[in-house]
Design a protein around this motif. Structure first.
Motif, mmCIF file in Angstrom:
data_model
loop_
_atom_site.group_PDB
_atom_site.id
_atom_site.type_symbol
_atom_site.label_atom_id
_atom_site.label_comp_id
_atom_site.label_asym_id
_atom_site.label_seq_id
_atom_site.Cartn_x
_atom_site.Cartn_y
_atom_site.Cartn_z
ATOM 1 N N UNK A 99 4.706 12.461 -12.377
ATOM 2 C CA UNK A 99 4.243 11.991 -11.072
ATOM 3 C C UNK A 99 4.732 12.882 -9.934
ATOM 4 N N UNK A 100 5.687 13.753 -10.224
ATOM 5 C CA UNK A 100 6.242 14.612 -9.191
ATOM 6 C C UNK A 100 5.317 15.787 -8.906
ATOM 7 N N UNK A 101 5.354 16.241 -7.692
ATOM 8 C CA UNK A 101 4.551 17.394 -7.302
ATOM 9 C C UNK A 101 5.342 18.249 -6.332
ATOM 10 N N UNK A 102 4.842 19.432 -6.078
ATOM 11 C CA UNK A 102 5.525 20.332 -5.160
ATOM 12 C C UNK A 102 5.553 19.774 -3.746
ATOM 13 N N UNK A 103 4.654 18.821 -3.465
ATOM 14 C CA UNK A 103 4.568 18.264 -2.114
ATOM 15 C C UNK A 103 5.465 17.044 -1.917
ATOM 16 N N UNK A 104 6.235 16.683 -2.960
ATOM 17 C CA UNK A 104 7.132 15.526 -2.837
ATOM 18 C C UNK A 104 8.114 15.771 -1.693
ATOM 19 N N UNK A 105 8.173 14.840 -0.767
ATOM 20 C CA UNK A 105 8.983 15.014 0.427
ATOM 21 C C UNK A 105 10.213 14.105 0.395
ATOM 22 N N UNK A 106 11.196 14.484 1.193
ATOM 23 C CA UNK A 106 12.413 13.685 1.300
ATOM 24 C C UNK A 106 12.125 12.400 2.054
ATOM 25 N N UNK A 107 12.931 11.384 1.765
ATOM 26 C CA UNK A 107 12.789 10.091 2.438
ATOM 27 C C UNK A 107 13.588 10.078 3.735
ATOM 28 N N UNK A 108 13.391 9.046 4.511
ATOM 29 C CA UNK A 108 14.182 8.857 5.721
ATOM 30 C C UNK A 108 15.597 8.457 5.331
ATOM 31 N N UNK A 109 16.619 9.019 5.971
ATOM 32 C CA UNK A 109 18.002 8.674 5.615
ATOM 33 C C UNK A 109 18.250 7.171 5.657
ATOM 34 N N UNK A 110 19.056 6.694 4.715
ATOM 35 C CA UNK A 110 19.414 5.274 4.647
ATOM 36 C C UNK A 110 20.921 5.129 4.806
ATOM 37 N N UNK A 111 21.357 3.909 5.055
ATOM 38 C CA UNK A 111 22.776 3.599 5.166
ATOM 39 C C UNK A 111 23.229 2.909 3.883
ATOM 40 N N UNK A 112 24.148 3.531 3.169
ATOM 41 C CA UNK A 112 24.674 2.944 1.932
ATOM 42 C C UNK A 112 25.760 1.937 2.280
ATOM 43 N N UNK A 113 25.521 0.679 1.954
ATOM 44 C CA UNK A 113 26.455 -0.380 2.330
ATOM 45 C C UNK A 113 27.439 -0.729 1.228
ATOM 46 N N UNK A 114 27.005 -0.661 -0.032
ATOM 47 C CA UNK A 114 27.886 -1.027 -1.129
ATOM 48 C C UNK A 114 27.125 -1.159 -2.430
#
Length: 233
Positions: A147-162
């Protein structure tokens, strides 16, 4: 030499060897008496066993293997490209491979640190490479890879809580990675994941249909999960 003299000499040698034999037997008996306990053995005192270390040359101490491990004193936050995530020089990652953190503790904390490193590295270094490194080989991995492609983009940063430790054995850790969000009524979302211990480190187990998550997301509340930063949830 007369026959009488020969007999006396023979008796002398026999007496000498007999004396040596007696001394030897007495010495053996003395050792047995000193070594062998005369009564029932005393109960042994429990001996502290050092935390097991992983295989594959990582040599990372397991540390706390409880469901709510305390945060290590050297826990810190790594920042890159707008993302921040927890790392520990003691429990992982303790080494790097091609820019990705590897070698984590064989414990719930080690598995949770692997989870955040996988997620953050997928967005800061490279998704396809992170999948190859952090995901164990399986039919599901092949499906996800397709399912991956060269156009796969990064996600928006998230906050890791625990994280929540759903179950743990030295060979498999099922946990829920908790992130902060304003899209749930609790302010948190939990992503269930399963990690297997493979070749001396944690690897994400992908479902046969290619899903990276081991079930539906949940919405835990504050106090229901272990928080990063030194206090338990």
């Amino acid at each position: 030499m007369t026959t009488t003299q020969k007999a006396q000499k023979l008796r002398g040698k026999v007496a000498l060897w007999a004396s040596i034999l007696v001394v030897f037997v007495v010495a053996i008996l003395l050792v047995m008496i000193l070594v062998k306990p005369s009564g029932p053995p005393e109960p042994s005192t429990p001996v502290a066993v050092e935390s097991p270390k992983d295989e594959g040359g990582c040599n990372v101490p397991a540390g706390d293997t409880s469901a709510k491990p305390a945060m290590p004193k050297d826990l810190r936050w790594k920042a890159e490209k707008g993302w921040t995530w927890p790392v520990s020089d003691t429990y992982g990652p303790t080494k790097t491979k091609d820019g990705y953190g590897v070698c984590f503790a064989r414990s719930p904390l080690g598995a949770a640190l692997t989870a955040v490193s996988l997620n953050a590295s997928s967005n800061t270094v490279g998704l396809k490479e992170a999948i190859e490194l952090y995901v164990m080989e399986s039919p599901g991995k092949a499906v996800y890879r397709s399912t991956l492609s060269e156009s796969s983009k990064a996600s928006t940063p998230v906050t890791y809580s625990g994280f929540i430790v759903d179950s743990f054995t030295p060979d498999e850790a099922q946990l829920t990675l908790v992130i902060a969000t304003d899209k749930t009524d609790t302010g948190y979302a939990g992503i269930p994941q399963t990690f297997r211990w493979v070749d001396g480190d944690w690897k994400l187990k992908v479902l046969d249909d290619g899903k990276l998550f081991a079930g539906q997301s949940v919405t835990p509340r504050a106090g229901q999960f272990v928080t990063w930063g030194g206090t338990n949830g």
